[in-house]
Design an enzyme around this catalytic site. Structure first.
Site, PDB file in Angstrom:
ATOM      1  N   ASP A   1       0.951  -1.194  -0.138  1.00 40.27           N
ATOM      2  CA  ASP A   1      -0.073   0.018  -0.052  1.00 40.27           C
ATOM      3  C   ASP A   1       0.910   1.356  -0.082  1.00 40.27           C
ATOM      4  O   ASP A   1       1.905   1.203   0.279  1.00 40.27           O
ATOM      5  CB  ASP A   1      -1.046   0.039   1.235  1.00 40.27           C
ATOM      6  CG  ASP A   1      -1.972   0.890   1.087  1.00 40.27           C
ATOM      7  OD1 ASP A   1      -2.383   1.457  -0.160  1.00 40.27           O
ATOM      8  OD2 ASP A   1      -2.808   1.245   2.180  1.00 40.27           O
TER       9      ASP A   1
ATOM     10  N   THR B   1     -10.509  -7.583  -4.691  1.00 44.59           N
ATOM     11  CA  THR B   1     -11.889  -7.648  -5.462  1.00 44.59           C
ATOM     12  C   THR B   1     -12.543  -6.367  -5.268  1.00 44.59           C
ATOM     13  O   THR B   1     -13.414  -6.028  -6.054  1.00 44.59           O
ATOM     14  CB  THR B   1     -12.766  -8.730  -4.944  1.00 44.59           C
ATOM     15  OG1 THR B   1     -12.829  -8.660  -3.302  1.00 44.59           O
ATOM     16  CG2 THR B   1     -12.273 -10.190  -5.211  1.00 44.59           C
TER      17      THR B   1
ATOM     18  N   HIS C   1       2.245   3.169  -8.995  1.00 43.13           N
ATOM     19  CA  HIS C   1       1.905   1.943  -9.323  1.00 43.13           C
ATOM     20  C   HIS C   1       3.168   1.481 -10.236  1.00 43.13           C
ATOM     21  O   HIS C   1       3.700   0.428  -9.945  1.00 43.13           O
ATOM     22  CB  HIS C   1       0.846   1.561  -9.995  1.00 43.13           C
ATOM     23  CG  HIS C   1      -0.482   1.948  -9.252  1.00 43.13           C
ATOM     24  ND1 HIS C   1      -0.755   1.791  -7.860  1.00 43.13           N
ATOM     25  CD2 HIS C   1      -1.484   2.666  -9.674  1.00 43.13           C
ATOM     26  CE1 HIS C   1      -1.879   2.081  -7.464  1.00 43.13           C
ATOM     27  NE2 HIS C   1      -2.451   2.816  -8.632  1.00 43.13           N
TER      28      HIS C   1
ATOM     29  N   GLY D   1      -0.219   5.598  -4.684  1.00 41.60           N
ATOM     30  CA  GLY D   1      -0.690   6.495  -5.056  1.00 41.60           C
ATOM     31  C   GLY D   1      -0.347   7.778  -4.213  1.00 41.60           C
ATOM     32  O   GLY D   1       0.050   8.982  -4.502  1.00 41.60           O
TER      33      GLY D   1
ATOM     34  N   LEU E   1      11.930 -20.030  -4.220  1.00 41.60           N
ATOM     35  CA  LEU E   1      10.660 -19.182  -3.677  1.00 41.60           C
ATOM     36  C   LEU E   1       9.352 -19.528  -4.265  1.00 41.60           C
ATOM     37  O   LEU E   1       9.211 -19.364  -5.604  1.00 41.60           O
ATOM     38  CB  LEU E   1      11.315 -17.835  -3.814  1.00 41.60           C
ATOM     39  CG  LEU E   1      10.099 -16.859  -3.295  1.00 41.60           C
ATOM     40  CD1 LEU E   1       9.773 -16.676  -1.770  1.00 41.60           C
ATOM     41  CD2 LEU E   1      10.415 -15.516  -3.956  1.00 41.60           C
TER      42      LEU E   1
END
Ligand code: IPE
Ligand code: MG
Length: 227
Positions: free
Chosen positions: A2, A48, A19, A5, A113
């Site tokens: 997060d 979602t 992004h 933006g 990984l």
């Protein structure tokens, strides 16, 4: 992951630049996890609920996802990473779905990984899908007999151990529908660092915090000390 933006906004740049920059942080964290011997890493890329964002931002995120699938997978494969995408892929374009299938097929036998990307993923969706899958595989059984242990194998990433550590960047302290079942006993680490700035040192700081936790899984501290 997060804070993309806000990272851009602070620089008077459009949100999608944040992004774009996020990819650098992903590369760093994936490489460092592989180096440190982390067995599994799951990145929450698109929920979602993220479809509710402005159409142009959603479309930028889709382009970036496609571009990453096209450009990053061969390097991951070379590094023995096994890539899986969790979430409802039917929500993506045919082209993205094809690239997801190709990437998973290419890397499926890799032993390094286990890298999972949660895209169009929601913990509630995951649980509902698991119930449906349980019912399909046990058509003769009464749903009243369903137990947590019986449902668990049908959840996303059931073949991996449950997550030990959940890191959320960007300062918010919530789960936002991320692996809500699987993280029942995960340790949570929150940092103000915005995702595009997150680096190897930040990851290690989170791990050091994790090392200082006492994981009791419902037991007492005295019981844990005896094991
Ligand atoms: C996370 O960064 C990326 C996605 C949810 C796709 P944000 O876009 O949520 O960044 P902030 O929270 O607005 O800073
Ligand atoms: Mg956000």
């Amino acid at each position: 992951m997060d804070g993309n933006g806000r990272w851009a906004k602070r620089r008077f740049l459009p949100r999608y630049i944040g992004h774009q920059k996020a990819r650098t942080a992903v590369r760093k964290v994936v490489a460092h996890c592989a180096k440190l011997g982390v067995k599994a890493l799951t990145l929450y890329a698109f929920s979602t609920e993220n479809w509710k964002r402005p159409a142009d931002e959603v479309s930028k995120l889709m382009s970036l996802f496609l571009d990453a699938l096209q450009r990053e997978v061969s390097k991951l494969h070379k590094n023995n990473v096994r890539l899986r995408i969790i979430g409802d892929r039917a929500g993506f374009s045919e082209k993205i779905q094809q690239h997801i299938e190709q990437a998973e097929a290419l890397t499926q036998n890799n032993t390094g990984l286990a890298l999972n990307v949660a895209a169009n993923y929601g913990g509630r969706w995951d649980i509902v899908e698991a119930v449906k899958a349980w019912q399909l595989t046990h058509p003769e059984q009464d749903i009243a007999l369903l137990t947590p242990d019986a449902l668990a194998p049908h959840l996303a990433l059931a073949e991996l151990p449950e997550p030990d550590l959940m890191i959320r960047t960007g300062g918010e302290q919530r789960m936002s529908n991320f692996m809500i079942w699987q993280m029942a006993y995960a340790e949570f680490y929150f940092t103000e660092r915005l995702w595009p700035d997150f680096d190897e040192a930040d990851l290690e700081q989170a791990m050091v915090s994790y090392q200082q936790r006492e994981r009791r899984f419902g037991r007492t501290s005295e019981q844990v000390a005896k094991c």
